[in-house]
Scaffold this active site. Structure first.
Site, PDB file in Angstrom:
ATOM      1  N   TYR A 253      23.449 -17.567 -61.880  1.00 44.40           N
ATOM      2  CA  TYR A 253      23.093 -18.362 -63.052  1.00 44.40           C
ATOM      3  C   TYR A 253      24.235 -19.264 -63.529  1.00 44.40           C
ATOM      4  CZ  TYR A 253      18.997 -15.311 -63.682  1.00 44.40           C
ATOM      5  OH  TYR A 253      17.819 -14.623 -63.507  1.00 44.40           O
ATOM      6  N   GLY A 290      11.943 -20.128 -66.314  1.00 44.42           N
ATOM      7  CA  GLY A 290      13.354 -20.045 -66.650  1.00 44.42           C
ATOM      8  C   GLY A 290      14.173 -19.229 -65.669  1.00 44.42           C
ATOM      9  N   ASP A 291      13.647 -19.003 -64.466  1.00 50.22           N
ATOM     10  CA  ASP A 291      14.361 -18.146 -63.523  1.00 50.22           C
ATOM     11  C   ASP A 291      14.649 -18.839 -62.192  1.00 50.22           C
ATOM     12  OD1 ASP A 291      15.598 -15.589 -63.297  1.00 50.22           O
ATOM     13  OD2 ASP A 291      14.070 -14.995 -61.853  1.00 50.22           O
ATOM     14  N   MET A 292      14.725 -20.163 -62.188  1.00 52.10           N
ATOM     15  CA  MET A 292      15.039 -20.870 -60.949  1.00 52.10           C
ATOM     16  C   MET A 292      16.551 -20.986 -60.803  1.00 52.10           C
ATOM     17  SD  MET A 292      12.235 -21.134 -59.468  1.00 52.10           S
ATOM     18  CE  MET A 292      12.694 -22.171 -58.082  1.00 52.10           C
TER      19      MET A 292
END
Length: 415
Positions: A253, A290-292
């Site tokens: 992230y 929101g998790d790419m």
């Protein structure tokens, strides 16, 4: 005792990893691989700008070099695999786990015991056990479909790599997760994106799943065709962007921003591929994914393995359906906020990625228009639980005019 794993890429030995006393792991490239005029690419992280191999990386203490660490499962999935191989794998030991799962890793890479050198128990203790590795944290399995009278879906065991599908099991906390991703994959394909085959199946179709991999969750399982395995089982090499940037999984992230990914795709693949990446970014923003992070973007190396291509879409779902305050996994134009993705942010992104601003704006606008033309009547909407679907719909309506200022909410019909 020195533990050694030979690293193979398809049928070519590319190097070896040696574990020395003190738990240091050192990767060295094979001289034959170094001498090849145009060798298949193991990872862009190992190449200079002119595509020649860099020097051997420095040894790493108690962890594998990042490329190999990213081949291993994470969190609960890793814990389950470690329990499955408890006789051979010490908890948290990367080298042990790579040795146990080395015959069936993501892409075309394999890590096998070195000829003539001793290797402790993983190779022998793993016989009759599932030996696949899949990166990520969600409970998922590499599985095969049994054809014929009995049918069913099972895990390949031993040294085979017959898993042609990834089975992603439903979540205990997020209702309708499989159906959510199934619908998002269908929408991606309807927009013309490269999407693997997929289907929803019942847990009852699975046979012989070891208890450490079984979940108590109810609901359907998402079955997705593996794009790193060909129709005849041939391996297609791939790497994610944590590997490309030489970063461990823990940095997925934080190690780079969206424009960094776009710049690599533009240089290593093509401008068209970079604009396709922009469309996928816009799709994620519009649908609330929101998790790419860096591990959910990949390149593949088809054919001879010397030329990278943008991998098909995978791991796409709407996270805001469960996390209303979720943001982008990677910064875009200096922000992670969905609501802040206005025109100036995309211009900032385009400038940093060295992409034409007009092409970026056109790509974003086309995704907004296509989604609003297709999503509201897409048949796969019907499988998504109503409350989950309502939250996805609300996000699409909110984001459409933000992403494209010329978009009128009136053009977004009620389902």
């Amino acid at each position: 005792m020195t533990d050694t794993l030979d690293i193979w890429l398809g049928g070519i030995k590319v190097g070896r990893i040696v574990r020395t006393p003190g738990e240091y792991n050192a990767l060295s490239f094979d001289e034959g691989y170094r001498r090849m005029a145009r060798p298949p690419i193991l990872s862009l992280s190992f190449l200079r700008p002119d595509f020649t191999l860099r020097r051997d990386p420095r040894p790493t203490a108690r962890t594998l070099p990042p490329f190999f660490a990213n081949l291993l499962p994470e969190d609960k999935l890793r814990e389950a695999m470690e329990r499955h191989h408890s006789q051979a794998v010490r908890p948290g030991n990367d080298f042990d786990l790579l040795a146990a799962l080395g015959p069936d890793l993501p892409g075309a890479v394999r890590a096998l015991p070195a000829d003539g050198l001793p290797i402790p128990s993983p190779a022998s203790a793993a016989s009759g056990k599932a030996r696949f590795s899949l990166a990520g944290v969600q409970m998922k399995l590499s599985v095969m479909k049994n054809h014929g009278k009995e049918g069913g879906i099972t895990l390949p065991v031993g040294d085979t790599d017959d898993g042609r599908y990834i089975a992603k099991f439903p979540s205990l906390t997020h209702v309708g997760l499989s159906e959510n991703e199934f619908a998002m994959l269908a929408l991606s394909e309807a927009l013309g994106m490269d999407v693997p085959e997929r289907e929803l199946v019942d847990k009852a179709e699975f046979d012989g799943v070891p208890p450490e991999f079984n979940t108590l969750s109810t609901g359907r399982v998402l079955l997705v065709r593996r794009f790193d395995r060909g129709a005849a089982g041939e391996r297609v090499h791939m790497e994610d962007f944590c590997q490309i940037f030489g970063q461990p999984p823990s940095e997925k992230y934080a190690a780079a921003a969206s424009h960094d990914v776009a710049a690599v795709i533009g240089r290593a693949v093509s401008l068209d591929a970079a604009i396709e990446y922009v469309k996928r970014l816009a799709f994620a923003a519009l649908t609330g994914n929101g998790d790419m992070h860096l591990k959910n973007w990949s390149l593949t190396y088809p054919g001879a393995g010397t030329t990278p291509a943008l991998a098909p879409v995978y791991d796409v779902l709407s996270t805001v359906a469960y996390l209303p305050g979720d943001d982008l996994a990677l910064s875009l134009g200096g922000t992670r906020s969905f609501k802040a993705l206005t025109k100036d942010r995309w211009e900032n992104f385009a400038s940093r990625a060295a992409l034409p601003r007009g092409a970026v704006h056109s790509a974003v606008a086309s995704v907004v228009a296509q989604v609003n033309e297709i999503w509201w009547t897409l048949p796969e909407r019907d499988v998504v639980p109503n409350d989950v679907l309502a939250r996805i719909d609300d996000h699409v309506r909110m984001m459409s005019p933000i992403l494209d200022s010329s978009f009128s909410p009136a053009s977004s019909p009620e389902p």
